[in-house]
Design a protein around this motif. Structure first.
Motif, PDB file in Angstrom:
ATOM      1  N   UNK A  99     134.881  -4.318 154.961  1.00  0.00           N
ATOM      2  CA  UNK A  99     134.361  -5.650 155.283  1.00  0.00           C
ATOM      3  C   UNK A  99     135.150  -5.888 156.226  1.00  0.00           C
ATOM      4  N   UNK A 100     137.096  -5.387 155.856  1.00  0.00           N
ATOM      5  CA  UNK A 100     137.321  -5.900 156.723  1.00  0.00           C
ATOM      6  C   UNK A 100     138.042  -5.138 157.959  1.00  0.00           C
ATOM      7  N   UNK A 101     137.027  -4.131 157.097  1.00  0.00           N
ATOM      8  CA  UNK A 101     136.842  -3.355 158.653  1.00  0.00           C
ATOM      9  C   UNK A 101     135.927  -3.347 160.180  1.00  0.00           C
ATOM     10  N   UNK A 102     134.914  -3.596 159.467  1.00  0.00           N
ATOM     11  CA  UNK A 102     133.398  -3.575 159.738  1.00  0.00           C
ATOM     12  C   UNK A 102     132.303  -5.012 159.174  1.00  0.00           C
ATOM     13  N   UNK A 103     132.959  -5.619 158.656  1.00  0.00           N
ATOM     14  CA  UNK A 103     132.760  -6.729 158.650  1.00  0.00           C
ATOM     15  C   UNK A 103     131.254  -7.176 158.484  1.00  0.00           C
ATOM     16  N   UNK A 104     131.227  -6.256 157.308  1.00  0.00           N
ATOM     17  CA  UNK A 104     129.817  -6.148 157.074  1.00  0.00           C
ATOM     18  C   UNK A 104     129.694  -6.512 155.880  1.00  0.00           C
ATOM     19  N   UNK A 105     128.287  -6.871 155.156  1.00  0.00           N
ATOM     20  CA  UNK A 105     128.436  -7.649 154.053  1.00  0.00           C
ATOM     21  C   UNK A 105     128.020  -7.057 153.403  1.00  0.00           C
ATOM     22  N   UNK A 106     128.598  -8.093 151.816  1.00  0.00           N
ATOM     23  CA  UNK A 106     129.621  -7.442 151.241  1.00  0.00           C
ATOM     24  C   UNK A 106     129.249  -6.789 150.524  1.00  0.00           C
ATOM     25  N   UNK A 107     127.809  -7.388 149.575  1.00  0.00           N
ATOM     26  CA  UNK A 107     127.054  -6.928 148.609  1.00  0.00           C
ATOM     27  C   UNK A 107     125.999  -5.964 148.843  1.00  0.00           C
ATOM     28  N   UNK A 108     126.463  -5.351 150.641  1.00  0.00           N
ATOM     29  CA  UNK A 108     125.964  -3.951 150.844  1.00  0.00           C
ATOM     30  C   UNK A 108     126.233  -3.574 151.054  1.00  0.00           C
ATOM     31  N   UNK A 109     127.789  -2.618 151.263  1.00  0.00           N
ATOM     32  CA  UNK A 109     128.840  -2.097 151.939  1.00  0.00           C
ATOM     33  C   UNK A 109     128.953  -1.685 149.620  1.00  0.00           C
ATOM     34  N   UNK A 110     128.418  -2.863 148.904  1.00  0.00           N
ATOM     35  CA  UNK A 110     128.919  -2.423 146.941  1.00  0.00           C
ATOM     36  C   UNK A 110     127.666  -1.594 146.900  1.00  0.00           C
ATOM     37  N   UNK A 111     126.534  -1.551 147.393  1.00  0.00           N
ATOM     38  CA  UNK A 111     125.274  -1.165 146.852  1.00  0.00           C
ATOM     39  C   UNK A 111     125.382   0.412 147.112  1.00  0.00           C
ATOM     40  N   UNK A 112     126.028   0.879 148.436  1.00  0.00           N
ATOM     41  CA  UNK A 112     126.563   1.622 149.333  1.00  0.00           C
ATOM     42  C   UNK A 112     127.288   3.015 148.141  1.00  0.00           C
ATOM     43  N   UNK A 113     128.265   1.936 148.277  1.00  0.00           N
ATOM     44  CA  UNK A 113     129.039   2.890 147.397  1.00  0.00           C
ATOM     45  C   UNK A 113     129.093   3.254 145.687  1.00  0.00           C
ATOM     46  N   UNK A 114     128.493   2.067 145.159  1.00  0.00           N
ATOM     47  CA  UNK A 114     128.415   1.829 144.213  1.00  0.00           C
ATOM     48  C   UNK A 114     128.100   3.633 143.354  1.00  0.00           C
ATOM     49  N   UNK A 115     126.107   3.567 143.099  1.00  0.00           N
ATOM     50  CA  UNK A 115     125.609   5.007 142.852  1.00  0.00           C
ATOM     51  C   UNK A 115     127.256   6.315 143.570  1.00  0.00           C
ATOM     52  N   UNK A 116     127.786   6.367 144.440  1.00  0.00           N
ATOM     53  CA  UNK A 116     128.572   7.242 145.418  1.00  0.00           C
ATOM     54  C   UNK A 116     129.623   7.360 143.899  1.00  0.00           C
TER      55      UNK A 116
END
Lengths: 388, 388
Positions: free
Chosen positions: A273-290
């Motif tokens: 989010x800090x680098x790309x200003x993306x939506x927090x929950x979306x970032x989490x949903x992509x990261x978590x399973x990985x």
């Protein structure tokens, strides 16, 4: 079961029409109100007019701070503090989601903070002296309505930092205010709620059954009602259950007695989010399973926890523990995909350009050595890469 | 999901050694302390000496009220209020189980109550102005350490009345203080915790998934750890989980958004205690399965809730819903029996002599018409009789 201290002074007003308490709540706190909000959504749904009407009828003096960003920035905090000081504000009324509430918490504390406000954000002081804060929640996600924390972003320095400022004095949680939340934000918000649970659930503490059961209950509620809310945005039961779990997930209760894991997915996402200003929950949903797949591979001694997740949350069963653990992660991936969440960072136009810098910052001096499975900078880069 | 307002101002200090915070907590509230406790158990286990040592070292002025009864009586409340006024008490420190804390809450409010103290107990005023109350919990049972209520008994009039007085300012919950609790009191306390859950779980509200999941989590924790605590009284994990569920069960969270059922088993049990001064949790454990069987027979439309209980709490399964519902109740009966709880009221030397008077009082002007299944006076007599 580890020791804990638990206190939430916030008064929750949950349910349809609870805004009827707004006048009496504010009246007990003062006359001069700073009304904070984000973009135009509260105007579109008519909530802005309702609030202004109550404030006018109540004879409150209102100053407004609008345009608070989805990843709220230090500049908004600075502007809010300036407005509070200039207008001798008694109480802050935040109307919006977690970003507006987070920013308002930092403003509430910033009024009493001597020194540079980014220093306040960046150095841990614990909960601070602050103006009273009341909020009207319009998004089920961050749990900011029921905790003391806030996350503020500095886009100049690519920093997004969570800290503890103040608990809301009162939170009005009316699920009908979330009827108009888009599918994307509904899914993203639910992913955020689920991540707050995952960050505590995936810990080495084996004997804190109560909190594990509560965590599983929150997850099962999310899994049941997100699809309903996506299909029927006006479904009160679905919106109400999602709003209730938003608060409970951040109440500390699902984490009672458990090891503090350092919240690795949040640490990694804050960099996105800090680098790309993306939506927090979306970032989490992509990261978590990985992250899950990575740590399961890195340290098979954590398999038992994934087996419990697969069984108790997804109702899966089987004799092969590794296969069961992976099946649970696959169910989560499917769930996020079916909720319309982007599948990877490439879809968000993120490349590996800054991964090393981001990993170093997420791991801030080996911060994630106490995570459920300890993560090195190299591990984090690998997890980021798996998200492409 | 129904509307609710939720606020618990109490600060919980949970875990081994948390008494280290006692001095700082009391210091913030004043110098003159009323120390309240029950019989000699806190002396036997050395806790009394530890507390007195902290109070002496801290320079606090201590007045003592000891001998608070297991079903605390109005006379103890009166004596406590007298001591508070006579000694200008700043803060009450209750060391004990729910009875001592309940009584201390009524004392804390009684100090500011103009008029007869039994009138305060018997008429509902909501939470009252009160002296600050700090407690050190020694029994996992009533949840009084984390709610505003208290139950006071008038043996002269055979009345036992629950009311709302004040929330503890802070509760020190150290599971090691329950190591010496007898098997009988451990089982009784756990039955009380489970009953707090049953009273909300068995409601007509179908769509409050979060609270239902949390309720089931508390029950499963009780079912797992009561046998462990009975077998190994010093098992920290077992004692800690039982102590954590004691507070959560009465936090209001497992009842979020659900119909208020009027707590029928508590209403019926309070009569048993008021007439026969029996242990509250024992009365509940005897009554609850009989109440369950009775309402299942009276109104089969409530079967679905018992099916959920059998499946989610006991892990049972089957196609015949009625049989499944009954199997869940049987599991509960077995569980209580295996925990050493008396099987019926006859073992407690209770006869049917006062059942009609007790039923009329429990149902106080048709009070239980809004229970999960409405109960008439005749129904209540029948349930009492089934307990013989």
């Amino acid at each position: 079961m580890l020791n804990y201290v638990h206190e939430i002074p916030t008064k929750l007003y949950f349910g349809k029409g609870q805004i009827s308490h707004l006048d009496e709540i504010l009246r007990s706190l003062g006359k001069k109100v700073l009304l904070t909000y984000g973009g135009g959504s509260i105007k579109k749904m008519g909530l802005y007019d309702t609030v202004i009407d109550i404030l006018k009828k109540g004879g409150f003096e209102v100053t407004e701070l609008s345009g608070i960003e989805p990843n709220p920035r230090i500049e908004s905090v600075e502007e809010g503090v300036r407005l509070c000081k200039e207008n001798n504000i008694d109480v802050i009324l935040a109307v919006g989601g977690g970003s507006t509430i987070d920013c308002s918490k930092a403003i509430a504390a910033g009024v009493f903070y001597d020194g540079d406000l980014w220093d306040m954000v960046a150095s841990y002081h614990g909960t601070l002296k602050a103006l009273p804060l009341v909020d009207i929640l319009t998004l089920s996600a961050t749990g900011s309505e029921y905790d003391g924390g806030g996350v503020i972003t500095n886009l100049k320095t690519h920093e997004k930092i969570g800290n503890s400022y103040t608990y809301p004095y009162a939170s009005i949680c009316d699920p009908t205010y979330t009827f108009s939340v888009s599918k994307y934000q509904t899914a993203s918000g639910t992913a955020d709620i689920m991540s707050h649970i995952f960050e505590g659930y995936f810990s080495r503490t084996e004997d804190s059954d109560l909190s594990d059961h509560i965590a599983e209950g929150v997850l099962k509620t999310a899994i049941k009602y997100l699809p309903v809310a996506l299909k029927e945005p006006d479904n009160y039961t679905a919106r109400a259950n999602l709003m209730a779990i938003s608060s409970v997930a951040c109440s500390g209760i699902p984490q009672y007695g458990k090891q503090d894991t350092g919240w690795p997915c949040h640490a990694m996402e804050h960099e996105l989010s800090a680098f790309y200003d993306i939506t927090h929950g979306i970032g989490l949903a992509i990261l978590t399973p990985r992250w899950m797949r990575f740590i399961l591979e890195k340290d098979p001694s954590c398999t038992w926890r994934f087996v419990r997740f697969a069984k108790n949350v997804w109702g899966l069963d089987g004799d092969d523990e590794k296969a069961l653990a992976i099946a649970g992660i696959e169910k989560l991936e499917e769930f996020f995909a079916q909720s319309g969440i982007p599948k990877n960072l490439t879809e968000l136009k993120i490349t590996d350009e800054h991964f090393e810098e981001m990993a170093a910052h997420a791991n801030d001096g080996n911060y994630l050595k106490d995570a459920f499975v300890a993560l090195t900078n190299e591990d984090i880069v690998e997890i980021y890469k798996a998200c492409l």
